[in-house]
Design a protein around this motif. Sequence first.
Motif, PDB file in Angstrom:
ATOM      1  N   VAL A   1      -0.226  -0.755   7.322  1.00 32.77           N
ATOM      2  CA  VAL A   1      -1.034  -1.247   6.205  1.00 32.77           C
ATOM      3  C   VAL A   1      -0.722  -0.442   4.954  1.00 32.77           C
ATOM      4  CG1 VAL A   1      -3.375  -1.625   5.392  1.00 32.77           C
ATOM      5  CG2 VAL A   1      -2.830  -1.970   7.780  1.00 32.77           C
ATOM      6  N   ASP A   2      -0.343   0.802   5.161  1.00 36.25           N
ATOM      7  CA  ASP A   2      -0.024   1.654   4.023  1.00 36.25           C
ATOM      8  C   ASP A   2       1.255   1.208   3.334  1.00 36.25           C
ATOM      9  OD1 ASP A   2      -0.298   4.163   2.425  1.00 36.25           O
ATOM     10  OD2 ASP A   2       1.612   4.609   3.381  1.00 36.25           O
ATOM     11  N   VAL A   3       2.155   0.584   4.093  1.00 32.10           N
ATOM     12  CA  VAL A   3       3.457   0.270   3.504  1.00 32.10           C
ATOM     13  C   VAL A   3       3.329  -0.557   2.226  1.00 32.10           C
ATOM     14  CG1 VAL A   3       5.624  -0.931   3.888  1.00 32.10           C
ATOM     15  CG2 VAL A   3       4.714   0.554   5.642  1.00 32.10           C
ATOM     16  N   PRO A   4       2.624  -1.689   2.241  1.00 34.72           N
ATOM     17  CA  PRO A   4       2.510  -2.413   0.970  1.00 34.72           C
ATOM     18  C   PRO A   4       1.647  -1.704  -0.065  1.00 34.72           C
ATOM     19  CG  PRO A   4       1.317  -3.570   2.703  1.00 34.72           C
ATOM     20  CD  PRO A   4       2.022  -2.441   3.356  1.00 34.72           C
ATOM     21  N   LEU A   5       0.707  -0.876   0.375  1.00 32.24           N
ATOM     22  CA  LEU A   5      -0.263  -0.325  -0.574  1.00 32.24           C
ATOM     23  C   LEU A   5       0.115   1.036  -1.129  1.00 32.24           C
ATOM     24  CD1 LEU A   5      -3.561  -1.320   1.243  1.00 32.24           C
ATOM     25  CD2 LEU A   5      -2.483  -2.445  -0.700  1.00 32.24           C
ATOM     26  N   SER A   6       0.963   1.788  -0.415  1.00 34.96           N
ATOM     27  CA  SER A   6       1.204   3.150  -0.875  1.00 34.96           C
ATOM     28  C   SER A   6       1.902   3.133  -2.226  1.00 34.96           C
ATOM     29  CB  SER A   6       2.046   3.921   0.133  1.00 34.96           C
ATOM     30  OG  SER A   6       3.391   3.594  -0.036  1.00 34.96           O
ATOM     31  N   ASP A   7       1.630   4.179  -3.013  1.00 32.23           N
ATOM     32  CA  ASP A   7       2.180   4.288  -4.357  1.00 32.23           C
ATOM     33  C   ASP A   7       1.787   3.146  -5.276  1.00 32.23           C
ATOM     34  OD1 ASP A   7       3.611   6.742  -4.692  1.00 32.23           O
ATOM     35  OD2 ASP A   7       4.944   6.046  -3.112  1.00 32.23           O
ATOM     36  N   THR A   8       0.671   2.471  -4.953  1.00 22.33           N
ATOM     37  CA  THR A   8       0.149   1.494  -5.898  1.00 22.33           C
ATOM     38  C   THR A   8      -1.208   1.972  -6.401  1.00 22.33           C
ATOM     39  OG1 THR A   8      -1.123   0.254  -4.292  1.00 22.33           O
ATOM     40  CG2 THR A   8       1.181  -0.377  -4.553  1.00 22.33           C
TER      41      THR A   8
ATOM     42  N   TYR B   1       4.406   8.311   4.747  1.00 24.24           N
ATOM     43  CA  TYR B   1       4.898   7.207   5.581  1.00 24.24           C
ATOM     44  C   TYR B   1       6.146   6.555   4.993  1.00 24.24           C
ATOM     45  CZ  TYR B   1       0.484   7.254   8.190  1.00 24.24           C
ATOM     46  OH  TYR B   1      -0.584   7.604   8.971  1.00 24.24           O
ATOM     47  N   VAL B   2       6.171   6.405   3.688  1.00 25.11           N
ATOM     48  CA  VAL B   2       7.341   5.766   3.090  1.00 25.11           C
ATOM     49  C   VAL B   2       8.173   6.760   2.291  1.00 25.11           C
ATOM     50  CG1 VAL B   2       6.340   3.471   3.039  1.00 25.11           C
ATOM     51  CG2 VAL B   2       6.029   4.977   1.084  1.00 25.11           C
TER      52      VAL B   2
ATOM     53  N   ARG C   1       6.389  -7.009   0.531  1.00 28.85           N
ATOM     54  CA  ARG C   1       5.442  -6.056   1.100  1.00 28.85           C
ATOM     55  C   ARG C   1       6.070  -4.703   1.471  1.00 28.85           C
ATOM     56  NH1 ARG C   1       2.824  -9.629  -0.906  1.00 28.85           N
ATOM     57  NH2 ARG C   1       1.199 -10.835   0.094  1.00 28.85           N
TER      58      ARG C   1
ATOM     59  N   PRO D   1       2.465  -0.547  -9.211  1.00 32.58           N
ATOM     60  CA  PRO D   1       2.666   0.829  -8.753  1.00 32.58           C
ATOM     61  C   PRO D   1       1.890   1.816  -9.610  1.00 32.58           C
ATOM     62  CG  PRO D   1       4.751  -0.308  -9.068  1.00 32.58           C
ATOM     63  CD  PRO D   1       3.694  -1.134  -9.729  1.00 32.58           C
ATOM     64  N   ARG D   2       1.571   2.969  -9.013  1.00 30.84           N
ATOM     65  CA  ARG D   2       0.884   4.001  -9.771  1.00 30.84           C
ATOM     66  C   ARG D   2       1.883   4.737 -10.656  1.00 30.84           C
ATOM     67  NH1 ARG D   2      -0.079   8.890  -5.433  1.00 30.84           N
ATOM     68  NH2 ARG D   2      -0.893   9.988  -7.243  1.00 30.84           N
TER      69      ARG D   2
ATOM     70  N   LYS E   1       8.412  -1.232   1.661  1.00 33.06           N
ATOM     71  CA  LYS E   1       9.009  -0.288   0.723  1.00 33.06           C
ATOM     72  C   LYS E   1       9.427   0.988   1.437  1.00 33.06           C
ATOM     73  CE  LYS E   1       5.246   0.372  -2.155  1.00 33.06           C
ATOM     74  NZ  LYS E   1       3.904   0.050  -1.663  1.00 33.06           N
ATOM     75  N   MET E   2      10.254   1.771   0.764  1.00 33.49           N
ATOM     76  CA  MET E   2      10.685   3.068   1.285  1.00 33.49           C
ATOM     77  C   MET E   2      11.293   3.853   0.137  1.00 33.49           C
ATOM     78  SD  MET E   2      10.794   4.985   3.990  1.00 33.49           S
ATOM     79  CE  MET E   2      10.440   3.870   5.346  1.00 33.49           C
TER      80      MET E   2
END
Lengths: 611, 290, 237
Positions: free
Chosen positions: A422-429, A352-353, B198, A496-497, B200-201
């Motif tokens: 919802v994934d935007v803030p959470l992805s890669d964390t 997604y990102v 909040r 972040p992860r 990102k990209m």
Amino acid sequence: MSDEYENKSGYQAQSSEALTGSAGSAPDMDYVRPAELPEQDLYHGHTFLTKWVFCQDAKVIGVQYFLTAVFTGIVGLILSWLMRLQLGFPGLAGFITAEHYYQFVTMHGMIMVVYFLTALFLGGFGNYLIPLMVGARDMVFPYVNMLSFWMFFVAVAILMASFFVPGGPTGAGWTLYPPQTILEGTPGSGMGILLMLISLALFVIGFTMGGLNYMITVLQARTRGMTLMRMPLTVWGIFTATVLAMLAFPALLVSAIMMTLDKVIGTSFFMPTILKAGEVLEYGGGSPILFQHLFWFFGHPEVYIVALPAFGIVSDLISVHARKNIFGYRMMVWAIVGIGALSFFVWAHHMYVSGMNPWFGFFFATTTLIIAVPTAMKVYNWILTLWRGNIRINTVMLWCLGFIVTFVNGGITGIFLGNVSVDVPLSDTYFVVAHFHMVMGIAPVMVIMGAVYHWFPLITGRLLNETLGKWHFWATFLGAYSIYFPMHYLGFIGVPRRYYEMYDSPYMTSAVGMNEFISLAAFLVGAAQFILIFNIIKTLKTGKPAPKNPWKANSLEWHTSTQPPEHGNFGERLPVVHRWPYDFSVPGAKDDFIPQTTPPSEVVHTKVEKT
Amino acid sequence: MHAGIIFFLVILGSILFHIFTPWYWTDIASNWKGMDDTITLTFWVGGGVFVAVCLFMIYCVFKYSYKEDRKAEYKPEDKKLEKILTVATTLGVAALLAPGLIIWNQYVNVPKNSIEIDVMAWQWGWQYRLPGNDGKLGTTKVVNINDDNPFGINLDDPYGRDDVMVQSDIINLENNRPVKILLRSVDVLHNWYVPQFRAKMDAVPGVVTYYWFEPNKVGEYEVLCAEYCGVGHYAMRGGVEVQDPNSYQEWLGEQETFSDLLAKQNKEIETKKVAKNNSNIEKVIYKEEK
Amino acid sequence: MSDPKIDGFELKPGFRGMASDTGSDQTMFKGVHWGKAMMWIFLLSDTFVFSCFLIAYMKGRGSTPVEWPNPSEVFALEAFGVPVPLLLIALMTFVLITSSGTMALAVKYGYEKNRKMCGWLVLATAIGGLTFVGMQAYEWSKLIHEGVRPWENPFGAAQFGSFFFMITGFHGTHVSIGVIFLFIYAYKVFAGHYENGGKRGWFTTMKGDYVEIEILGLYWHFVDLVWVFIFAFFYLW
Ligand code: HEM
Ligand SMILES: [Cu+2]
Ligand SMILES: [Cu+2]
């Protein structure tokens, strides 16, 4: 040569003779179509080499796969300890530099997903259980099956060799995203990544040889009376996972080939123009996102390749130990098949990102949430199987319950991550790290453990110690839950992860305590696995011999001529199947189980509903 | 028995942890409150399902644990119950998906009045470029990048001349004014992420990616790199300072444009760039020591 | 096992037949030899491999900043002093399609237990495949001579050479493997391994049967079909 073929062509004649002979006496209701296929000739090894090393018996191959996969799993576990050591207590172990940390992350991820879980479920359980459960003498191509294991073995050897080459193993993250992966400066961008790619390619080739076996055995070598809708869900899970693997691994193979060419001869499939240390590199015009699409077209089905066998196995374990028929068998089968099919249409939810065209987000979010429906149905069916059952709370059942808790937890957080915005803030964390460990790390491992306790008596003829088993379960379950439940909140904070260290940002330092706690829990979980090893050694030496069919199960693997089953599985005559494997607690039956081989004429007075 | 109790305590503990946790998201400082709201909604629906399923399981463990004389129910299929559950789940999932898609629709449609910002990433640092008076960013090429042209602006592109170059890893933003972040990278993948915003990209070499947000709280924020980019990944930081319009204009006035830079092409720039590189390296080392 | 006559099971035609086969016990594909089923599934998997290659090619071709070379110029061949576009490729395609024909005939004679004809036709197929590989080698060397490399080429985007060599190379490997097996099987046919109950192979516990020629034929037709796609994607697009 002392090895020989045993020509069993006589057997089949015998059994069809027996059939016609008994047709007069046995009632019509017991009629099962005669055999379509001649008996399978088996190759019996007699030397040590052909009996235990290059063995063609699927059961031995299954154990070989199992042990090799467990070995890689232990390596993965040790790597996770080292990572947690660094994250919980930075600087305590001075040798864990950032380079090393990233190498550990990468190898840990790749080992756990591909070489541990995939090999263990499909190669290990698949080989051992498929022929037994569908009533075949062996896999259909035993020789190819043997090659499959050795190919896997070589792949593992090459993977492990990468720890010892100059530059060490690759440290590009298990997703191997280019251009990072093959650029100088990334740990292991020389020999390390090359060995990883070669090892993956060999794994795919080896797996294909095994996968063809699993599929054809299920489709074309079932015993008389064994229809698809009478197969245990374990077989359904492993079969569907194999289909997914056969269609998903090609994408991995292709991306590995292309990346190898980029690395070795300087093509630019995935490499755009790059400025590094003030110099423009020779590459240009390639697309890094293309790799991500190929990788996740493999990578997402891969998640289900691990999950579906676990679903199937856990269904069987729950049903046997709750003494109750599996709730909604047909629904379970269709859910497995449906999840498998849908899993090819959701891959870009990992992207997604990633910078792909954001309009894809709508499509992939929708497909991803659609997949949640059959998955939820499976969960309902498990708990409804427990409902009004007669549940043995033994070690096997505890692992199943632990699976339900962790899987539902991880499934719910999956809905967060699948729902694009919802994934935007959470992805890669760390939320992602917690999610996938819960759902495809801990949950399948729970099933593996349950399966080990369940089938150990079949494989070795001895029962594992229950008390040790319970300690093992509680330490593992409570430990793992306390690693990953709090970890979601690190993700909410925004950590972040793939961070070697979390220092200095004010909201991150607030989590130091939690990180120490998580690390301690991780050490505990790892250590708890020694209980199992101790239990196994102890049992093999002094354990109780298991009675035949100790769990009073219905499926064919417990109804072999000997326990453990010998080569050829079923002795003189193949079993004939008359019912599904879930006839537990049938009203009117004298026992609380009716094996699949019991003919209807023996249970006429009972209320069997389903066959 | 004890198994049911321990499982119950685990569920209870999870709920209590959630209620009392000191670790939760940072105060939001952008327009993406909708994301937080969708998370909250998903949390309650999903959390509710999780707790319900687990409690039901625990109930079964208590109620139906093994007794020699009990016989389990035998009921292979219950079509009606299955249908109800399927429909209920589908509705629940659709209810969660809808707000997600609505917000995503906002996320991909950038408001017309937003300022474009070119965010350029490399191993391991950030720098920023703003459009000049013409409101347009000049086009760029990686191969153009050198000490005299740190952004690789195409020299024949007239739009590039008045671009404002912020050769710092901190960027200032005007409060309540939407910004469109245009991301590019000269080497590997990176991701420009401010937890408080909040959004990102990824920055992908070879293409320009984008996203937008509207900062709505004055203050200083830290930029974290959220896509693995090599051994310096964890130390790849930047900064954002959100200012009220007046201070922002003041800050903007102090920045150099590309033509300023071209005008004083001399040794000085070179030394500056080298010094900057050194300070970056120092920063990484310093952080590793800590 | 090639011509199924299954006791107690009526083979119904069409969709209903498929459904009743699927619902039955023992086998899903009635009377289908294990090896044949395996080959079909392997080919399905291989289809995904080639699809991934070709989709990657489309995406790669679509996203290069540099112009893609014009295939009819790059692949032209001088015949009698005039450059004829696609001449060599047309020949290669012709040879390969013909070899598919001989393969099909070999299968037919195999089932008729006509050992001689079957053997000669398998051999003919092998020679057709060898000719194809030879012509491909010629084309590669011609392109290399003109300066096309996997990492660069004088006609335009570097990815042209990368994809061309990779995909035709991968396909060529398939053809070469097929040729090797065709030679082995030709020997086996002539040596009578499929007659009188069959001789056990090296890799299998199963006894030889002419169905193996059909299985090999499946592979060969597949390789042929893939070539048609490669042809369309590289030479006609
Ligand atoms: C108790 C056992 C385990 C512990 C303590 C553990 C710990 C970790 C840690 C600390 C990371 C690195 C996180 C980061 O820096 O971003 C990680 C990554 C990962 N783990 Fe585990 N892990 C365990 C078991 C597993 C299992 C069973 C799987 C199988 C699916 C697994 C799959 C992964 C994957 C795929 C990654 C991502 C690697 C990457 O970012 O490239 N882990 N794990
Ligand atoms: Cu996925
Ligand atoms: Cu980074």
